[in-house]
Scaffold this active site. Sequence first.
Site, short mmCIF file in Angstrom:
data_model
loop_
_atom_site.label_atom_id
_atom_site.label_comp_id
_atom_site.label_asym_id
_atom_site.label_seq_id
_atom_site.Cartn_x
_atom_site.Cartn_y
_atom_site.Cartn_z
N ASP A 162 -18.74 -27.46 -1.36
CA ASP A 162 -17.65 -27.44 -0.26
C ASP A 162 -18.43 -27.46 1.14
N ALA A 163 -17.52 -27.20 2.11
CA ALA A 163 -17.89 -27.24 3.45
C ALA A 163 -18.45 -25.92 3.65
N TYR B 201 0.84 -1.18 0.00
CA TYR B 201 0.02 0.10 0.13
C TYR B 201 0.98 1.39 -0.05
N GLN C 237 -16.71 -36.36 5.27
CA GLN C 237 -15.45 -35.93 4.37
C GLN C 237 -14.37 -35.33 5.09
N LYS D 122 -11.30 -29.62 -18.99
CA LYS D 122 -11.39 -28.30 -19.50
C LYS D 122 -9.98 -27.73 -20.12
N CYS E 297 -13.42 -15.76 4.14
CA CYS E 297 -12.76 -14.25 4.31
C CYS E 297 -12.17 -13.91 3.31
N GLY F 53 -24.16 -31.65 0.57
CA GLY F 53 -23.92 -32.58 -0.25
C GLY F 53 -25.22 -33.39 -0.95
P1 FAD Z 1 -20.54 -35.45 3.91
O1 FAD Z 1 -19.04 -34.72 4.76
O2 FAD Z 1 -20.24 -36.50 2.76
O3 FAD Z 1 -21.28 -36.21 5.39
C1 FAD Z 1 -22.02 -37.00 4.93
C2 FAD Z 1 -22.35 -38.09 6.13
O4 FAD Z 1 -23.19 -38.79 6.01
C3 FAD Z 1 -21.10 -39.29 6.22
O5 FAD Z 1 -20.41 -39.06 7.42
C4 FAD Z 1 -21.70 -40.56 5.96
O6 FAD Z 1 -20.98 -41.44 6.78
C5 FAD Z 1 -23.32 -40.28 6.68
N1 FAD Z 1 -24.30 -41.14 6.12
C6 FAD Z 1 -24.53 -41.13 4.67
N2 FAD Z 1 -25.63 -42.17 4.60
C7 FAD Z 1 -25.94 -42.32 5.91
C8 FAD Z 1 -27.06 -43.16 6.25
N3 FAD Z 1 -28.01 -43.82 5.59
N4 FAD Z 1 -27.06 -43.24 7.77
C9 FAD Z 1 -26.28 -42.81 8.48
N5 FAD Z 1 -25.19 -41.84 8.10
C10 FAD Z 1 -25.19 -41.73 6.80
N6 FAD Z 1 -14.42 -28.53 1.68
C11 FAD Z 1 -14.07 -27.51 1.98
O7 FAD Z 1 -14.75 -26.51 2.01
N7 FAD Z 1 -12.67 -27.04 1.96
C12 FAD Z 1 -11.62 -27.87 2.05
O8 FAD Z 1 -10.39 -27.68 1.90
C13 FAD Z 1 -12.18 -29.26 1.52
N8 FAD Z 1 -11.05 -30.21 1.63
C14 FAD Z 1 -11.69 -31.50 1.21
C15 FAD Z 1 -10.50 -32.48 1.07
C16 FAD Z 1 -10.89 -33.91 0.93
C17 FAD Z 1 -9.99 -34.89 0.46
C18 FAD Z 1 -12.27 -34.13 0.60
C19 FAD Z 1 -12.71 -35.48 0.26
C20 FAD Z 1 -13.33 -33.18 0.74
C21 FAD Z 1 -12.86 -31.84 0.91
N9 FAD Z 1 -14.09 -30.76 1.13
C22 FAD Z 1 -13.33 -29.48 1.36
C23 FAD Z 1 -15.38 -30.94 0.78
C24 FAD Z 1 -16.27 -31.13 2.33
O9 FAD Z 1 -15.48 -32.24 3.16
C25 FAD Z 1 -17.44 -31.34 1.72
O10 FAD Z 1 -18.08 -30.33 0.97
C26 FAD Z 1 -18.36 -31.63 3.00
O11 FAD Z 1 -17.92 -32.63 3.79
C27 FAD Z 1 -19.78 -32.02 2.61
O12 FAD Z 1 -20.69 -32.10 3.94
P2 FAD Z 1 -21.84 -32.96 4.15
O13 FAD Z 1 -22.14 -33.09 5.40
O14 FAD Z 1 -22.68 -32.66 3.17
O15 FAD Z 1 -21.37 -34.49 3.47
P1 NAP Z 2 -14.78 -30.47 -8.47
O1 NAP Z 2 -13.92 -29.20 -7.87
O2 NAP Z 2 -15.98 -30.21 -8.86
O3 NAP Z 2 -13.77 -31.08 -9.41
C1 NAP Z 2 -14.26 -32.23 -10.01
C2 NAP Z 2 -13.05 -32.64 -11.15
O4 NAP Z 2 -13.60 -33.67 -11.91
C3 NAP Z 2 -12.86 -31.46 -12.09
O5 NAP Z 2 -11.34 -31.41 -12.40
C4 NAP Z 2 -13.59 -31.75 -13.28
O6 NAP Z 2 -12.99 -31.30 -14.45
C5 NAP Z 2 -13.68 -33.73 -13.25
N1 NAP Z 2 -14.69 -33.96 -13.80
C6 NAP Z 2 -16.17 -33.62 -13.57
N2 NAP Z 2 -16.91 -34.65 -14.24
C7 NAP Z 2 -16.06 -35.45 -14.90
C8 NAP Z 2 -16.43 -36.46 -15.63
N3 NAP Z 2 -17.64 -37.10 -15.97
N4 NAP Z 2 -15.20 -37.15 -16.32
C9 NAP Z 2 -14.08 -36.82 -15.88
N5 NAP Z 2 -13.83 -35.74 -15.10
C10 NAP Z 2 -14.63 -35.01 -14.57
O7 NAP Z 2 -14.77 -31.32 -7.33
P2 NAP Z 2 -14.05 -31.88 -6.33
O8 NAP Z 2 -12.58 -32.05 -6.29
O9 NAP Z 2 -14.42 -33.45 -6.18
O10 NAP Z 2 -14.10 -31.34 -4.80
C11 NAP Z 2 -15.50 -31.31 -4.00
C12 NAP Z 2 -15.68 -30.39 -3.42
O11 NAP Z 2 -14.77 -29.97 -2.31
C13 NAP Z 2 -15.43 -28.84 -4.31
O12 NAP Z 2 -16.27 -28.18 -4.22
C14 NAP Z 2 -14.22 -28.25 -3.72
O13 NAP Z 2 -14.42 -26.93 -3.72
C15 NAP Z 2 -14.27 -28.84 -2.21
N6 NAP Z 2 -12.67 -28.78 -2.04
C16 NAP Z 2 -12.20 -27.73 -1.67
C17 NAP Z 2 -10.81 -27.86 -1.38
C18 NAP Z 2 -10.12 -26.60 -0.97
O14 NAP Z 2 -8.79 -26.63 -0.66
N7 NAP Z 2 -10.69 -25.41 -0.88
C19 NAP Z 2 -10.15 -28.92 -1.30
C20 NAP Z 2 -11.01 -30.23 -1.48
C21 NAP Z 2 -12.23 -30.34 -1.97
P3 NAP Z 2 -13.08 -31.60 -15.95
O15 NAP Z 2 -14.67 -31.60 -16.18
O16 NAP Z 2 -12.43 -30.38 -16.74
O17 NAP Z 2 -12.55 -32.80 -16.39
FE1 SF4 Z 3 -11.35 -17.45 7.18
FE2 SF4 Z 3 -11.60 -20.01 7.15
FE3 SF4 Z 3 -10.36 -19.05 9.20
FE4 SF4 Z 3 -13.18 -18.97 8.75
S1 SF4 Z 3 -11.96 -20.60 9.19
S2 SF4 Z 3 -11.98 -17.07 9.58
S3 SF4 Z 3 -13.17 -18.61 6.34
S4 SF4 Z 3 -9.79 -18.79 7.37
#
Ligand code: FAD
Ligand code: NAP
Ligand code: SF4
Length: 679
Positions: A664-665, A171, A417, A571, A346, A656
Amino acid sequence: MGDAHPKYPLLFSPLKVGNVTIKNRAIMGSMHTGLEEQADGHLRQAEYFAERARGGVGLIITGGISPNEEGGGGAKLANAEEVARHRVITDAVHEADPEVKICMQILHAGPLVRSEACVAPSAVASPIGGYTPRELDEAGIEKQLSDFANCARCAEEAGYDGVEIIGSAGYLLSTFLVRKTNLRTDKWGGSYENRMRFPLEVVRRVRAAVSEDFIVIFRIAAMDMLQDGMSWEEIVQLAKALEKEGVSIISTHFTWHESAVPTIATMVPRAAFTSVTGRLRKEVSVPMITSNRINMPDVAEGVLARGDADLVSMARPMLADSQFMVKAAEGREDEINTCIACNQACLDHTFGGRQEVSCLVNPRACHETQLSYEPTAKRKKIAVVGAGPAGLAYATIAAERGHDVELFEQADEIGGQFNLAKRIPGKEEFHETLRYFRRQLDVTGVTLRLGTRVDADQLSHGGYDEIIIATGINPRTPAIDGIDNPKVIGYIDAILGRKPVGERVAIIGAGGIGFDVAELISHSGKSSALDIDLFAKEWGVDFKNHPRGGVTGVEPEVAPSPRKIWLLQRKTSRVGRGLGKTTGWTHRLTLSRRGIQMVPGVNYDRITDEGIYCTISGEPTLLQVDTIILCAGQEPLRDLYDALMETGANVSLIGGAYEAAELDAKRAINQAAYAAAAV
Ligand code: FAD
Ligand code: NAP
Ligand code: SF4
């Protein structure tokens, strides 16, 4: 003075600054929220800050406010009408707790102002600014100086206890200090004495414009992370000169926004930079503030105990939990909703420029007047299915409001997740969110049934007034020829280590999960998020010798990937483009330094025992790999919902299960919170 706090004696000790007493050592650091520019923003900020004042913080610093149009304009303080708006904020804070102090940050963004009219010491465009600034002439400089003084005077009139002048980050003030942005040959440029002249003159004018007890904080770039940035000697010289000019407190800032070293993202170790403040603190006698990745009371206490600082600034942690200090004071630190440094709700919103700031783990942040968890007048019996982030947020908020909540989870642990996310190196903080929810379930009295997969029959006969389906997602299996080849595994098996991953790997899908999987399987050794020395090595920071900018200038030492990895997407856009605005570059840079091939424009033709045949930008290619990991997005998991709908039960979807695309979360928790506040 009362008795010392048994666990955090330093954090809870008062500090005298001149004749003013700050009641403890915790500062809510400055954060732009997007409310500053809004018509009713002062009313919303009043409630936002008042809640933090009630939450026990000693000193609040507002988001940046410009002294004039040139400095950013959108939110400025320069006249009586603007004073009246700010008065609403200071009154609310002082009414909430008369002992809490609030200072306003004066921010003149200089070359980072998004306007053709931006100004700077020289016409040098910032690599992240949109415009080449106009070089200030003598009259222009004089105008800026008197506008700073006027702004500080207005801040005192508006009831603030002080101001913070930001002299870092790229700045205006900092661009006078650094040679590459200050090419002047007059008295405002050239020698370092001349380059310091403008920031020091700002302080002198501000000090002269306000009363003696008014706090004047100067935010200095204690490590600007620029090649050819400020040397340690220059920083010390500036700090000493600021002290002479009568600043009340010096706050240390790390980085300019344009630098290529992460300083607050989740992969940065906790309190990574406080040793720099500690070194500077030895050179001056004014109190010193430190900051960056200090997100729990024991971390803050440790920083103070090491003598690194007099005050600890926690900005995002105060978004995540407004009651941070009250909980620490009462020994309820396991109830703190910890900032996980994701930046998703944020800084990504601030720098994305489109959305208001909030917090991934606390959707009420900056929305205090819009989202509240009032006690319910009609207690309902509610079943929540799925203990991922959505189900956990819904269940705990509904129970906090007085509902009778039963939470069913098929797994043996809560988290969904997030139990995968927490295993990714650099995402260790996700453990804290799970700890928070585990404790909240107890505190709010949710009945948790782990290892319980419920069906529609049980739920429809359970006597529930509401059934909330938070069952999350199913990973998508793309329709590619040969997809059932044994080489192909899903990301859940890869992350949990349930199936072996070979030495040559193709990852299908380069979204957040594709990147996280690439990080996990290309990583070896300790996570640098847990080790400051390792982090410094990986990002080329030299804490010990503090060369110019604090950076070594040579290619950082990165442990090579133990595997050959291709990260693929269909993409044609740049791989990783959809990642977070403020963190995506760190992931792309890390993977490319490890030699991971990030390939856009891929058409998947077929999978065979040889590997994956694809067409890349029109060229038929065979990637000879041992393992193919599917990270191709998700589909909502709604079987239970569909079955319940047929029974006529009162059922709804969140997270989800409601919508998997781009879920996302942040969205999962936000949606759950609004639904639980309304039930
Ligand atoms: P889920 O987390 O999928 O939870 C659903 C739950 O329901 C599960 O525990 C499952 O066991 C339970 N369930 C399903 N069916 C039944 C049933 N019939 N009876 C009882 N229980 C059941 N998001 C971010 O915003 N930032 C990130 O940095 C980020 N990093 C990620 C990294 C990884 C590796 C992964 C896999 C995901 C990440 N995400 C991140 C995505 C984020 O975790 C999801 O968007 C979020 O967990 C979705 O929340 P949910 O509660 O909808 O579903
Ligand atoms: P995503 O971000 O939607 O990515 C899915 C990937 O799969 C894309 O690269 C997409 O790209 C590809 N894809 C989609 N349909 C396909 C198909 N039919 N065949 C082949 N490739 C396909 O989802 P995600 O990686 O599963 O993550 C889930 C959510 O968690 C996201 O919303 C993400 O923001 C969140 N998350 C966030 C973080 C973080 O650090 N902030 C980390 C992990 C997860 P193309 O279509 O171009 O191939
Ligand atoms: Fe920002 Fe994530 Fe911290 Fe919340 S948890 S204040 S969104 S960095």
